[in-house]
Design a protein around this motif. Structure first.
Motif, PDB file in Angstrom:
ATOM      1  N   ASN A  38      22.649   5.313  65.763  1.00 46.01           N
ATOM      2  CA  ASN A  38      22.199   6.295  64.771  1.00 46.01           C
ATOM      3  C   ASN A  38      20.716   6.128  64.469  1.00 46.01           C
ATOM      4  OD1 ASN A  38      25.192   5.269  63.129  1.00 46.01           O
ATOM      5  ND2 ASN A  38      25.011   7.023  64.495  1.00 46.01           N
TER       6      ASN A  38
ATOM      7  N   GLY B 228      32.867  17.162  63.785  1.00 48.96           N
ATOM      8  CA  GLY B 228      32.239  16.197  64.676  1.00 48.96           C
ATOM      9  C   GLY B 228      31.994  16.787  66.056  1.00 48.96           C
TER      10      GLY B 228
ATOM     11  N   SER C 198      26.909   9.702  62.823  1.00 49.59           N
ATOM     12  CA  SER C 198      26.249   9.588  61.521  1.00 49.59           C
ATOM     13  C   SER C 198      26.765  10.633  60.549  1.00 49.59           C
ATOM     14  CB  SER C 198      24.735   9.723  61.674  1.00 49.59           C
ATOM     15  OG  SER C 198      24.383  10.993  62.180  1.00 49.59           O
ATOM     16  N   ASP C 199      27.223  11.787  61.064  1.00 49.52           N
ATOM     17  CA  ASP C 199      27.778  12.827  60.208  1.00 49.52           C
ATOM     18  C   ASP C 199      28.627  13.763  61.058  1.00 49.52           C
ATOM     19  OD1 ASP C 199      27.679  14.021  57.396  1.00 49.52           O
ATOM     20  OD2 ASP C 199      27.193  15.758  58.628  1.00 49.52           O
ATOM     21  N   ASN C 200      29.583  14.428  60.433  1.00 42.54           N
ATOM     22  CA  ASN C 200      30.505  15.289  61.161  1.00 42.54           C
ATOM     23  C   ASN C 200      30.040  16.743  61.289  1.00 42.54           C
ATOM     24  OD1 ASN C 200      32.368  13.231  61.640  1.00 42.54           O
ATOM     25  ND2 ASN C 200      33.381  13.552  59.673  1.00 42.54           N
TER      26      ASN C 200
ATOM     27  N   THR D 245      22.445  16.356  64.099  1.00 35.16           N
ATOM     28  CA  THR D 245      23.295  16.751  62.980  1.00 35.16           C
ATOM     29  C   THR D 245      22.518  17.622  62.000  1.00 35.16           C
ATOM     30  OG1 THR D 245      22.848  14.980  61.371  1.00 35.16           O
ATOM     31  CG2 THR D 245      24.336  14.457  63.211  1.00 35.16           C
TER      32      THR D 245
ATOM     33  N   GLY E  70      23.481  11.717  57.967  1.00 33.39           N
ATOM     34  CA  GLY E  70      23.211  12.380  59.233  1.00 33.39           C
ATOM     35  C   GLY E  70      21.779  12.250  59.696  1.00 33.39           C
TER      36      GLY E  70
ATOM     37  N   LYS F 178      34.223  11.356  65.480  1.00 34.62           N
ATOM     38  CA  LYS F 178      33.777  11.692  64.129  1.00 34.62           C
ATOM     39  C   LYS F 178      33.094  10.475  63.523  1.00 34.62           C
ATOM     40  CE  LYS F 178      36.394  14.667  61.889  1.00 34.62           C
ATOM     41  NZ  LYS F 178      37.544  15.306  61.197  1.00 34.62           N
ATOM     42  N   SER F 179      32.822  10.552  62.232  1.00 34.22           N
ATOM     43  CA  SER F 179      32.085   9.470  61.576  1.00 34.22           C
ATOM     44  C   SER F 179      32.807   8.130  61.694  1.00 34.22           C
ATOM     45  CB  SER F 179      31.831   9.810  60.103  1.00 34.22           C
ATOM     46  OG  SER F 179      33.048  10.108  59.444  1.00 34.22           O
TER      47      SER F 179
END
Length: 346
Positions: free
Chosen positions: A258, A202, A221-223, A240, A246, A215-216
């Motif tokens: 997001n 993240g 939306s994604d790490n 991302t 993501g 983080k998520s």
């Protein structure tokens, strides 16, 4: 769409005294592949543009012509991933051999502290990953350098000593090691340092005393994060790699918003973010897409459709420059788009 240079011989006309001149051959096209990338860019204090590449070394553009620096004329290495100018006017390069600095006359290599994170599993799965490679670099307001690596976390560097940080962030792989890849680092308007992890770590914020992870589960939306950028309003934009859910995230200091292709984003993979002076937020993708965000809406820049964009910069005259895979380098004045991919080699 691309302006092509002739590859045939050019013959001069016969001179007035009847003597024939010898034919002059132009440079042949350089054949580029996906591995040939314009990776990074910088507008320095004197108005020069600098472009780092993955195979061709370093280009400097003074407003009239390009100059190329490579291993044959003193550059530390031809593989460059990031460029900055420090408070003394020194150019710093993040490279596959650590750091390289340029004082205007000579290049000096500074290796990162060697770490061995190799394992039999890692050599088989990621044979090209080099934890001693510098991926990203910034200088903070106190003059300190922060360097992100390709598998060894990050470093704080005071000009003499390296301090290792974030090496144990992100996912533990099958060999029980983290291999934290820090692809992007920024300092925000409140002097916090932000680090992006491509190894499912993240993003991490350092306020000068403590590190805080996002983080998520916190709204990302994604790490797997590739790029960080702060806009003029102070929002942090997070690009991302485009896996899972993501896309592009906006952090206003409290909440994450997001964006992805479902609400107009041109590609869920966001490799670079840049805000131009007209307030447009430009988004380049390694998946061959370029768009800009304006008045709450994403607009596709179809003139460069299909070209992977890895770096965006604006020059002192307000022209935008787009660089990416296959050696691509384009200049855009708001109306005309000029292909400099081959011309930069002239």
């Amino acid at each position: 769409m691309r302006f092509l240079l002739p590859t045939i011989f050019l013959f001069l006309f016969t001179s007035c005294n009847g003597q024939k001149n010898k034919p002059i051959e132009t440079k042949e096209f350089k054949v580029y592949t996906d591995a040939d990338i314009v990776t990074s860019s910088l507008l320095d204090r004197n108005g020069n543009l600098w472009f780092g590449t993955s195979t061709e070394g370093l280009y400097k553009y003074n407003g009239e012509k390009f100059s190329n620096f490579n291993e044959s004329n003193g550059l530390c290495t031809n593989q460059i991933w990031n460029i900055i100018e420090d408070d003394k006017g020194i150019i710093w390069l993040a490279t596959n051999k650590g750091l390289c600095k340029y004082n205007g006359n000579t290049f000096t290599q500074i290796s990162l502290p060697y770490i061995d994170t190799s394992s039999d599993w890692y050599k088989d799965i990621y044979p090209t990953i080099n934890p001693n490679q510098a991926n990203s670099i910034i200088q903070d307001n106190d003059g300190m350098l922060w360097i992100g690596t390709s598998g060894g976390g990050a470093y704080k560097y005071d000009g003499n000593t390296f301090e290792s940080i974030l090496a144990d962030k992100g996912r533990k792989f099958e060999d029980s090691l983290h291999h934290n890849v820090v692809q992007s680092i920024i300092q925000d308007k409140n002097n916090n340092i932000w680090f992006a992890s491509m190894s499912n770590g993240g993003i991490t914020r350092f306020d000068g005393e403590t590190f805080k992870d996002f983080k998520s589960e916190n709204g990302l939306s994604d790490n797997m994060v590739r790029y960080l950028y702060q806009d003029n309003m102070g929002n942090i934009w997070i690009g991302t790699n485009g896996n899972r859910n993501g896309g592009l995230d906006k952090f206003d200091g409290n909440n994450f918003i997001n964006f992805n292709k479902k609400n107009g984003l041109c590609a869920n993979n966001v490799a670079v973010v840049f805000q131009s002076t007209d307030e447009k937020l430009w988004l380049g993708s390694d998946w061959g897409a370029l768009c800009y965000f304006e008045n709450g809406k994403f607009n596709s820049f179809d003139k460069l459709s299909g070209i992977a964009i890895r770096t965006i910069i604006e020059d002192k005259k307000g022209n935008l420059w787009f660089g990416g895979r296959k050696g691509n380098l384009w200049k855009y004045d708001g109306e005309q788009l000029i292909d400099l991919t081959q011309l930069k080699n002239e």
